[in-house]
Enzyme design. Structure first.
Site, short mmCIF file in Angstrom:
data_model
loop_
_atom_site.label_atom_id
_atom_site.label_comp_id
_atom_site.label_asym_id
_atom_site.label_seq_id
_atom_site.Cartn_x
_atom_site.Cartn_y
_atom_site.Cartn_z
CE LYS A 20 76.92 -54.95 -20.55
NZ LYS A 20 77.22 -54.67 -19.29
CE1 TYR A 79 73.75 -56.92 -20.32
CE2 TYR A 79 73.21 -58.98 -21.51
CZ TYR A 79 74.36 -57.81 -20.68
OH TYR A 79 75.54 -58.29 -20.56
CB SER A 129 77.66 -58.82 -23.30
OG SER A 129 76.87 -59.96 -24.11
P1 NAD Z 1 75.76 -58.36 -11.17
O1 NAD Z 1 74.57 -58.57 -11.15
O2 NAD Z 1 76.04 -60.02 -10.59
O3 NAD Z 1 76.65 -57.79 -10.67
C1 NAD Z 1 76.48 -56.41 -10.89
C2 NAD Z 1 76.35 -55.17 -9.67
O4 NAD Z 1 76.12 -54.33 -9.86
C3 NAD Z 1 75.34 -55.70 -8.15
O5 NAD Z 1 76.37 -56.10 -8.01
C4 NAD Z 1 74.61 -54.65 -8.23
O6 NAD Z 1 74.12 -55.21 -7.67
C5 NAD Z 1 74.90 -53.43 -8.79
N1 NAD Z 1 74.47 -52.21 -9.97
C6 NAD Z 1 73.19 -52.14 -10.39
N2 NAD Z 1 73.22 -51.13 -10.90
C7 NAD Z 1 73.34 -50.20 -10.50
C8 NAD Z 1 73.57 -48.79 -9.92
N3 NAD Z 1 72.86 -48.99 -10.72
N4 NAD Z 1 73.95 -48.31 -9.28
C9 NAD Z 1 75.53 -49.54 -8.54
N5 NAD Z 1 75.34 -50.45 -8.34
C10 NAD Z 1 74.88 -51.23 -9.03
O7 NAD Z 1 76.28 -59.15 -12.60
P2 NAD Z 1 77.37 -59.80 -13.48
O8 NAD Z 1 77.28 -60.86 -14.22
O9 NAD Z 1 78.57 -59.54 -12.39
O10 NAD Z 1 77.72 -58.88 -14.42
C11 NAD Z 1 79.23 -57.67 -14.83
C12 NAD Z 1 78.86 -57.08 -15.43
O11 NAD Z 1 79.34 -57.95 -16.44
C13 NAD Z 1 77.20 -56.94 -15.79
O12 NAD Z 1 77.12 -55.48 -16.66
C14 NAD Z 1 76.99 -57.40 -17.73
O13 NAD Z 1 76.72 -56.45 -18.25
C15 NAD Z 1 78.23 -58.16 -17.72
N6 NAD Z 1 78.29 -59.49 -18.11
C16 NAD Z 1 78.64 -60.20 -17.99
C17 NAD Z 1 78.15 -61.60 -18.19
C18 NAD Z 1 77.51 -62.63 -17.20
O14 NAD Z 1 77.01 -63.93 -17.74
N7 NAD Z 1 77.62 -62.49 -15.83
C19 NAD Z 1 78.28 -61.84 -19.46
C20 NAD Z 1 78.83 -60.75 -19.80
C21 NAD Z 1 78.91 -59.52 -19.19
C1 WQD Z 2 73.71 -71.14 -22.07
C2 WQD Z 2 73.31 -73.16 -23.07
C3 WQD Z 2 71.27 -72.76 -23.51
C4 WQD Z 2 69.92 -73.17 -18.92
C5 WQD Z 2 73.47 -65.60 -21.65
C6 WQD Z 2 73.30 -63.86 -21.94
C7 WQD Z 2 74.48 -63.40 -22.34
C8 WQD Z 2 75.32 -63.05 -22.10
C9 WQD Z 2 75.18 -64.85 -21.41
C10 WQD Z 2 75.38 -61.30 -20.75
C11 WQD Z 2 72.66 -72.42 -23.87
C12 WQD Z 2 71.49 -74.01 -22.33
C13 WQD Z 2 70.12 -72.62 -20.83
C14 WQD Z 2 68.62 -73.89 -18.97
C15 WQD Z 2 69.66 -74.95 -20.80
N1 WQD Z 2 75.12 -62.30 -20.52
N2 WQD Z 2 70.56 -73.31 -21.28
N3 WQD Z 2 68.84 -74.98 -19.58
O1 WQD Z 2 72.26 -67.98 -23.61
O2 WQD Z 2 74.72 -68.20 -23.65
O3 WQD Z 2 74.25 -66.14 -22.64
O4 WQD Z 2 74.80 -65.32 -20.47
O5 WQD Z 2 76.42 -61.04 -21.50
O6 WQD Z 2 73.73 -61.28 -23.12
O7 WQD Z 2 72.01 -64.02 -23.34
O8 WQD Z 2 74.05 -67.99 -21.82
O9 WQD Z 2 73.38 -70.04 -19.91
O10 WQD Z 2 71.21 -68.68 -20.37
O11 WQD Z 2 72.89 -70.72 -21.79
O12 WQD Z 2 69.57 -75.91 -21.56
O13 WQD Z 2 68.46 -73.97 -17.54
O14 WQD Z 2 72.75 -73.39 -22.17
O15 WQD Z 2 70.06 -73.16 -24.14
O16 WQD Z 2 72.57 -73.04 -25.04
P1 WQD Z 2 73.85 -67.75 -23.33
P2 WQD Z 2 72.85 -69.07 -20.83
#
Ligand code: NAD
Ligand code: WQD
Length: 341
Positions: A153, A149, A124
């Site tokens: 990562k 969290y 991330s």
């Molecule tokens: P999500 O929660 O939708 O998907 C994660 C999936 O993993 C879920 O279906 C959950 O049931 C499963 N899971 C969790 N723990 C498990 C375990 N111990 N065993 C088996 N299954 C398990 O999340 P996402 O948004 O699809 O994110 C996927 C990955 O990407 C995560 O590692 C997250 O940290 C990373 N990521 C997400 C974002 C984002 O904004 N969505 C941003 C950066 C990184």
């Molecule tokens: C985006 C912008 C808020 C909600 C998060 C995680 C980060 C990564 C990506 C996994 C910001 C603003 C939000 C609302 C708002 N995930 N906002 N009103 O904060 O960039 O990152 O997701 O790895 O670790 O922290 O994403 O979608 O929460 O916010 O004004 O109700 O929208 O302040 O500027 P963020 P976000």
């Protein structure tokens, strides 16, 4: 290729699984359904006309995971999405996050490394914290993580790098996603937050749909052109494509070292107000919103320098912000129908 996708019924995992199947690859999904449901498997099957093999398994259940690898001795790669991702919850329950995100990864690595199976890891942009320079390139240092969290990562990346150093035949790619948004064009799958959404786009679409009173924009007094925070919003299908390109890159031996990290973003920063305006223009829907206080812990701006992945893999984001927001809205409308069923 035969690809094991952990967390393959989650938001990003499901979209990636669809793309892999559509491109002719065989997908095996492992998910414990903690943050997903079998309905997502139906969605994948309905889009692709194929139902991938699914194991309802917790990644930390080492015995069960070993059994899967023993059963499938010809896996060409693993994409590891399974983790917890709620930043706020990780502050309240750090052990829950360290346990799942670290122990799950270790259990997986114990199977992958002896079999020399390459790994694509969901990292991330949070690993950078508030970077000093924009856009953020991969040489930007990891600042102290803002949450447990984020720390999982950083630790996850370090564990994988150490394993690649210690095992010459193990290869991995760390993909540092910026802000994934949007849904598959069919609206059969999308992002389904549990309870009140924490992220901007699901909150926005729920506010437009009338499920929330209004979008609260967290602060308009930042040092940015319109005062609201800037992020790099990437369409989830572009992100899915980056995973496939990463697998091919390793498969074809194009990697320059055993473990490489890449940013995955559009390279463009958009403010919260720009997102609202673009949503309104591209969907013809009014967004009810008000400006409220800053959200503690928010960084001012984060957007990616994507030259490294473009040069190495030829991958570049294809979708515009407007297209991503339209797909998110289409999913919001469709998921309401699904819920009503
Ligand atoms: P999500 O929660 O939708 O998907 C994660 C999936 O993993 C879920 O279906 C959950 O049931 C499963 N899971 C969790 N723990 C498990 C375990 N111990 N065993 C088996 N299954 C398990 O999340 P996402 O948004 O699809 O994110 C996927 C990955 O990407 C995560 O590692 C997250 O940290 C990373 N990521 C997400 C974002 C984002 O904004 N969505 C941003 C950066 C990184
Ligand atoms: C985006 C912008 C808020 C909600 C998060 C995680 C980060 C990564 C990506 C996994 C910001 C603003 C939000 C609302 C708002 N995930 N906002 N009103 O904060 O960039 O990152 O997701 O790895 O670790 O922290 O994403 O979608 O929460 O916010 O004004 O109700 O929208 O302040 O500027 P963020 P976000």
């Amino acid at each position: 290729m035969k690809i094991l996708v952990t967390g393959g019924l989650g938001y990003i995992g499901a979209h990636t699984s669809v793309l892999l199947i559509e491109q002719g690859h065989q997908v095996i999904i492992l998910d414990n359904l903690e943050n997903s449901s079998l309905r997502v498997l139906d969605g994948i099957a309905s889009i692709t006309n194929q139902r991938p093999l699914f194991y309802q398994t917790d990644l930390r259940d080492r015995k069960a995971v070993v059994e899967i690898f023993n059963k499938h001795t010809d896996i060409d790669g693993v994409i590891h999405f399974a983790a917890y991702k709620a930043v706020g919850e990780s502050v309240e329950q750090p052990l829950k996050y360290y346990d799942n995100n670290i122990n799950g990864l270790i259990a997986l690595l114990e199977c992958l490394i002896p079999q020399e199976i390459p790994l694509i890891f969901s990292s991330s942009c949070t690993v950078y914290g508030q970077a000093d320079r924009m856009p953020i390139d991969e040489t930007s240092p990891m600042k102290k993580a803002a949450s447990p969290y984020g720390y999982t990562k950083q630790i996850g990346e370090n564990i994988i790098q150490d394993c690649a150093l210690a095992n010459s035949s193990f290869k991995a790619i760390l993909l540092r996603y910026f802000n994934p948004i949007g849904a598959h064009a069919t609206a059969q799958i999308g992002e389904t937050p549990n309870g009140e959404p924490q992220n901007l786009i699901p909150y926005l679409t729920q506010a437009v749909a009338g499920k929330r009173t209004e979008l609260r924009i967290f602060g308009d007094d930042y040092d940015t052109p319109d005062g609201t925070c800037i992020r790099d919003y990437i369409h989830v299908m572009d992100l899915a494509a980056a995973h496939l390109e990463s697998l091919l890159y390793l498969h074809e031996g194009k990697n320059s070292s055993a473990c490489e990290c890449f940013n995955v973003g559009t390279g463009k920063g958009n403010s919260v107000l720009e997102v609202v305006k673009t949503f309104e223009k591209s969907t013809q829907k009014k967004v009810p919103y008000s400006i409220v206080a800053r959200r503690p812990g928010d960084i001012v701006q984060a957007y990616a320098d994507t030259h490294k992945i473009e040069k190495a893999m030829g991958w570049k984001a294809q979708y515009s912000l407007a297209e991503a927001l339209q797909s998110a809205w289409k999913w919001e409308v469709h998921s309401a129908h699904l819920e009503a069923q």
